[in-house]
Enzyme design. Structure first.
Site, PDB file in Angstrom:
ATOM      1  N   HIS A 117       0.831  -1.219   0.000  1.00 25.07           N
ATOM      2  CA  HIS A 117       0.000   0.000   0.000  1.00 25.07           C
ATOM      3  C   HIS A 117       0.857   1.258   0.000  1.00 25.07           C
ATOM      4  O   HIS A 117       0.409   2.324   0.414  1.00 25.07           O
ATOM      5  CB  HIS A 117      -0.955   0.000   1.211  1.00 25.07           C
ATOM      6  CG  HIS A 117      -1.951  -1.119   1.143  1.00 25.07           C
ATOM      7  ND1 HIS A 117      -2.631  -1.591   2.232  1.00 25.07           N
ATOM      8  CD2 HIS A 117      -2.365  -1.892   0.096  1.00 25.07           C
ATOM      9  CE1 HIS A 117      -3.423  -2.591   1.865  1.00 25.07           C
ATOM     10  NE2 HIS A 117      -3.286  -2.793   0.584  1.00 25.07           N
ATOM     11  N   SER A 191      -3.275  -8.579  11.146  1.00 21.57           N
ATOM     12  CA  SER A 191      -4.136  -8.128  10.054  1.00 21.57           C
ATOM     13  C   SER A 191      -5.500  -8.805  10.180  1.00 21.57           C
ATOM     14  O   SER A 191      -5.611  -9.965  10.553  1.00 21.57           O
ATOM     15  CB  SER A 191      -3.530  -8.482   8.687  1.00 21.57           C
ATOM     16  OG  SER A 191      -4.408  -8.017   7.652  1.00 21.57           O
TER      17      SER A 191
HETATM   18  N1  APR Z   1      -0.780  -7.528  18.072  1.00 20.57           N
HETATM   19  C1  APR Z   1      -1.347  -8.327  17.130  1.00 20.57           C
HETATM   20  N2  APR Z   1      -2.507  -8.020  16.475  1.00 20.57           N
HETATM   21  C2  APR Z   1      -3.102  -6.841  16.808  1.00 20.57           C
HETATM   22  C3  APR Z   1      -2.585  -5.963  17.789  1.00 20.57           C
HETATM   23  C4  APR Z   1      -1.374  -6.356  18.435  1.00 20.57           C
HETATM   24  N3  APR Z   1      -0.806  -5.578  19.393  1.00 20.57           N
HETATM   25  N4  APR Z   1      -3.437  -4.896  17.897  1.00 20.57           N
HETATM   26  C5  APR Z   1      -4.441  -5.095  16.994  1.00 20.57           C
HETATM   27  N5  APR Z   1      -4.256  -6.262  16.356  1.00 20.57           N
HETATM   28  C6  APR Z   1      -5.071  -6.872  15.304  1.00 20.57           C
HETATM   29  C7  APR Z   1      -6.543  -6.512  15.363  1.00 20.57           C
HETATM   30  O1  APR Z   1      -7.217  -7.474  16.157  1.00 20.57           O
HETATM   31  C8  APR Z   1      -6.954  -6.596  13.892  1.00 20.57           C
HETATM   32  O2  APR Z   1      -7.456  -7.892  13.577  1.00 20.57           O
HETATM   33  O3  APR Z   1      -4.589  -6.352  14.087  1.00 20.57           O
HETATM   34  C9  APR Z   1      -5.647  -6.383  13.126  1.00 20.57           C
HETATM   35  C10 APR Z   1      -5.623  -5.071  12.390  1.00 20.57           C
HETATM   36  O4  APR Z   1      -6.616  -5.131  11.399  1.00 20.57           O
HETATM   37  P1  APR Z   1      -6.956  -3.803  10.556  1.00 20.57           P
HETATM   38  O5  APR Z   1      -7.079  -2.656  11.500  1.00 20.57           O
HETATM   39  O6  APR Z   1      -8.097  -4.162   9.668  1.00 20.57           O
HETATM   40  O7  APR Z   1      -5.636  -3.536   9.713  1.00 20.57           O
HETATM   41  P2  APR Z   1      -5.189  -4.220   8.349  1.00 20.57           P
HETATM   42  O8  APR Z   1      -5.588  -5.661   8.324  1.00 20.57           O
HETATM   43  O9  APR Z   1      -3.760  -3.895   8.182  1.00 20.57           O
HETATM   44  O10 APR Z   1      -6.049  -3.407   7.251  1.00 20.57           O
HETATM   45  C11 APR Z   1      -5.732  -3.643   5.899  1.00 20.57           C
HETATM   46  O11 APR Z   1      -7.153  -1.783   5.303  1.00 20.57           O
HETATM   47  O12 APR Z   1      -7.848   0.353   5.737  1.00 20.57           O
HETATM   48  C12 APR Z   1      -7.054  -0.396   4.915  1.00 20.57           C
HETATM   49  O13 APR Z   1      -5.156   0.288   3.746  1.00 20.57           O
HETATM   50  C13 APR Z   1      -5.604   0.002   5.034  1.00 20.57           C
HETATM   51  O14 APR Z   1      -3.634  -1.402   4.980  1.00 20.57           O
HETATM   52  C14 APR Z   1      -4.924  -1.245   5.572  1.00 20.57           C
HETATM   53  C15 APR Z   1      -5.860  -2.362   5.132  1.00 20.57           C
END
Ligand code: APR
Ligand code: ZN
Length: 249
Positions: A117, A191
């Protein structure tokens, strides 16, 4: 914990490990995640502040959102990032595929990082393609103004991140697919696995026969494809896995 040992055994026996990260790996660096109870998308509408249509309609809304992220983006890596960089130094991890734009993998020493991204490193004028650094607009931000192109006067100055509605960088995506297909172990960290095409990659690794590990703070929609599922904080779990791997090598 039993799962940590199982994950370490898989990693210690693997020849080509790929790590796939999302916002959760940077949560312990103080950078907010997008989903989950205090996720950014509970407070902002991604269509308005993180899509290319929204940006062109109203760059100001995008910058208000980005300013919240920008101050956090110059955060520090946490033990999870350092653990992954260590596995790369040990010759185990061959690539990190990240959805994050915070450059914390590079800051923690990872060398092969595929940023699906993009990242906040540079900004571009969408009209004349002039490239800028953040410092070029430091005064504008301090005055609470949004950046304007010095060359053509356009308001469409955008950080080099992929917004919703924009294609992913094709070469990076291609390389990430190649890595997902040839790895023998695929580790997802932090993620929710709901945004495509990035979320396709774990399935690609699975169908190519890779052993699958996920470390996440909560269950995900893709949990059934993993051999090892660890619910917890990446900054606590990953260093413990690396310690176990070292004992097995
Ligand atoms: N350790 C491990 N996991 C964690 C922690 C932690 N300390 N804190 C939060 N999480 C988990 C959450 O439970 C969640 O499932 O990380 C995950 C983050 O998910 P999202 O917020 O959806 O992030 P991501 O998967 O990277 O989103 C993908 O969506 O909005 C777009 O472009 C943006 O790159 C992003 C994409
Ligand atoms: Zn311009």
């Amino acid at each position: 914990m039993e799962e940590i040992k199982k994950a370490a055994e898989i990693i210690a026996k693997s020849k080509h490990v790929v790590v796939f990260t999302g916002a959760g790996i940077s949560a312990e660096s103080g950078i907010p995640t997008f989903r989950g109870e205090d996720g950014l998308w509970r407070r902002y509408d991604p269509e308005e502040v993180a899509s290319i249509q929204g940006f062109k309609r109203n760059p100001k809304a995008f910058w208000e959102f980005s300013m919240e992220m920008k101050d956090k983006l110059f955060a520090d890596p946490n033990p999870a990032h350092y653990a992954i960089a260590e596995l790369e130094r040990m010759g185990i991890v061959k690539a990190v595929i990240t959805q994050n734009i915070d450059m914390l993998h590079q800051k923690s020493g990872s060398r092969r990082v595929l940023e699906l991204h993009g990242s906040m490193e540079k900004l571009d004028c969408l009209d004349c393609h002039e490239t800028y650094d953040w410092d070029d607009f430091a005064e504008d931000f301090n005055r609470g103004e949004i950046p304007r192109c010095r060359k053509c006067g356009s308001w469409y100055i955008k950080p080099r991140v992929v917004l919703f509605g924009e294609p992913l960088p094709q070469r990076v995506l291609f390389e990430a697919m190649e890595e997902s297909k040839k790895c023998d172990a695929f580790i997802v960290v932090g993620s929710s696995l709901v945004v495509y095409p990035a979320a396709e990659l774990p399935y690609m690794a699975k169908s190519s026969g890779a052993k699958m590990i996920i470390i996440n703070a909560e269950p995900t929609v893709a949990d059934s494809i993993f051999d090892v599922r660890i619910i917890g904080k990446a900054g606590e779990i990953l260093p413990r896995i690396v310690d176990e791997v070292k004992k097995m090598r």
